[in-house]
Write an enzyme that holds these catalytic residues in place. Structure first.
Site, PDB file in Angstrom:
ATOM      1  N   ASP A  10       0.877  -1.174   0.000  1.00  0.00           N
ATOM      2  CA  ASP A  10       0.000   0.000   0.000  1.00  0.00           C
ATOM      3  C   ASP A  10       0.913   1.223   0.000  1.00  0.00           C
ATOM      4  OD1 ASP A  10      -2.333   1.640   0.305  1.00  0.00           O
ATOM      5  OD2 ASP A  10      -1.918   1.806   2.446  1.00  0.00           O
ATOM      6  N   SER A  11       0.314   2.388  -0.232  1.00  0.00           N
ATOM      7  CA  SER A  11       1.073   3.630  -0.159  1.00  0.00           C
ATOM      8  C   SER A  11       1.557   3.910   1.264  1.00  0.00           C
ATOM      9  CB  SER A  11       0.189   4.789  -0.616  1.00  0.00           C
ATOM     10  OG  SER A  11      -0.992   4.810   0.164  1.00  0.00           O
ATOM     11  N   CYS A  73      -4.496  -1.424  -1.781  1.00  0.00           N
ATOM     12  CA  CYS A  73      -4.607   0.022  -1.958  1.00  0.00           C
ATOM     13  C   CYS A  73      -5.668   0.274  -3.027  1.00  0.00           C
ATOM     14  CB  CYS A  73      -3.254   0.572  -2.413  1.00  0.00           C
ATOM     15  SG  CYS A  73      -3.280   2.332  -2.818  1.00  0.00           S
ATOM     16  N   GLU A 152      -3.555   8.795   9.016  1.00  0.00           N
ATOM     17  CA  GLU A 152      -2.117   8.581   9.251  1.00  0.00           C
ATOM     18  C   GLU A 152      -1.625   9.413  10.450  1.00  0.00           C
ATOM     19  OE1 GLU A 152       0.606   7.136   6.816  1.00  0.00           O
ATOM     20  OE2 GLU A 152      -0.906   5.880   5.857  1.00  0.00           O
ATOM     21  N   CYS A 186     -11.011   2.899   0.142  1.00  0.00           N
ATOM     22  CA  CYS A 186      -9.591   3.127   0.424  1.00  0.00           C
ATOM     23  C   CYS A 186      -9.276   2.321   1.673  1.00  0.00           C
ATOM     24  CB  CYS A 186      -9.375   4.622   0.659  1.00  0.00           C
ATOM     25  SG  CYS A 186      -7.790   5.039   1.383  1.00  0.00           S
ATOM     26  N   HIS A 188      -7.394   2.797   4.048  1.00  0.00           N
ATOM     27  CA  HIS A 188      -7.253   3.539   5.301  1.00  0.00           C
ATOM     28  C   HIS A 188      -8.596   3.704   6.027  1.00  0.00           C
ATOM     29  CE1 HIS A 188      -3.341   4.711   3.698  1.00  0.00           C
ATOM     30  NE2 HIS A 188      -3.058   5.350   4.821  1.00  0.00           N
TER      31      HIS A 188
END
Ligand code: DGL
Length: 270
Positions: A10-11, A73, A152, A186, A188
């Protein structure tokens, strides 16, 4: 049986929501995770840049000789899955199609929302797959670009006025359109499940793309007779920026302590 590891990338940290599910449903597998934390977020970048990064991430994971790679992702899956698959001799799976199958099975009023990054929404990938798999479903996709940096930063809990305000701003149009199912497009976003559920109100089903992609990976390996056969698998975590930062938040995503297992790598070496 196939004892080789599964590569996941993932990023940043979001893909750990997929790892959490992989660990739960396939505890015998060895997993190598790469989070490109020095370049997160991908979701505001062009397709060319996302593809370049995704190729580098894939090349790094391939050094471990994986039997499959999971793109955990939404942004990379939406923009580059087919290209990466064409370039690869091992199977590569993404998050879009598994999540669409789940959402199509859950919706009763056939109105589904997709909350995702800008690059995911502008790729049109979710809408395309819905048209193919469930053309009767009306799909309303909206970008939520502030969600990733806030997650994040660990700003994801109910009661945090910043995330609650942002969620209300982004999601109220979907609520007003009466969607009964919302794809968290997403990886996240599952960290925001409580905040999003409260914002959307009761009766709206949430689809976790990371969890769905983990199930799709298990189905793929099962069909190929390529599941591992060992007592307990291991996890190795790699990041392109400071390991301490990764460690600090990883347990939030994983639901377990990832401390002591994270290594920082220099992607240019690969
Ligand atoms: N987890 C990524 C996704 O699923 C985060 C996006 C980003 O890096 O902007 O889209």
């Amino acid at each position: 049986m196939d004892q080789r590891p599964i590569g996941v990338f993932d990023s940043g940290l979001g893909g750990l929501t997929a790892v959490r599910q992989l660990r739960r449903i396939m505890p015998s597998e060895n997993i190598i995770y790469f989070g490109d934390t020095s370049r997160v977020p991908y979701g505001n970048r062009s397709r060319d840049t996302i593809l370049k990064y995704a190729r580098e991430d894939t090349r790094f994971l391939r050094t471990f000789g994986p039997k499959a790679i999971v793109i955990a992702c939404g942004t990379v899956s939406s923009n580059c899955l087919e290209t990466l698959q064409e370039e690869s001799d091992i199977p590569i799976t993404g998050v879009v199609e598994p999540a669409v199958h789940r959402a199509a099975a859950l919706t009763k009023n056939r109105r589904v929302g997709v909350a995702a990054t800008r690059a995911t929404v502008s790729s049109g990938a979710f809408a395309r797959v819905f048209r193919r798999i469930a053309p009767e479903v009306e799909v309303i996709s909206l970008p939520c670009p502030l969600f990733v940096p806030l997650v994040e930063e660990g700003r994801c809990r109910p009661g945090d006025v910043v995330i609650e305000t942002v969620a209300e701003e982004y999601l109220s149009p979907l609520r007003d359109r009466g969607v009964d199912t919302l794809v968290l497009g997403c990886t996240h976003y599952p960290l925001l499940t409580e905040v999003i559920a409260r914002t959307m109100g009761e009766g709206v089903a949430l689809v976790d793309v990371g969890a769905e992609s983990a199930r799709a990976c298990r189905d793929l390996l099962t069909a190929r007779g390529a599941l591992a056969d060992r007592e307990a698998g291991t996890s190795g975590y790699y990041t392109s920026d400071r390991a301490e930062n990764f460690q600090r938040l990883a347990s939030l995503f994983l639901g377990e302590d990832a401390a002591g297992e994270v290594q920082q790598i220099d992607l240019e070496q690969y």
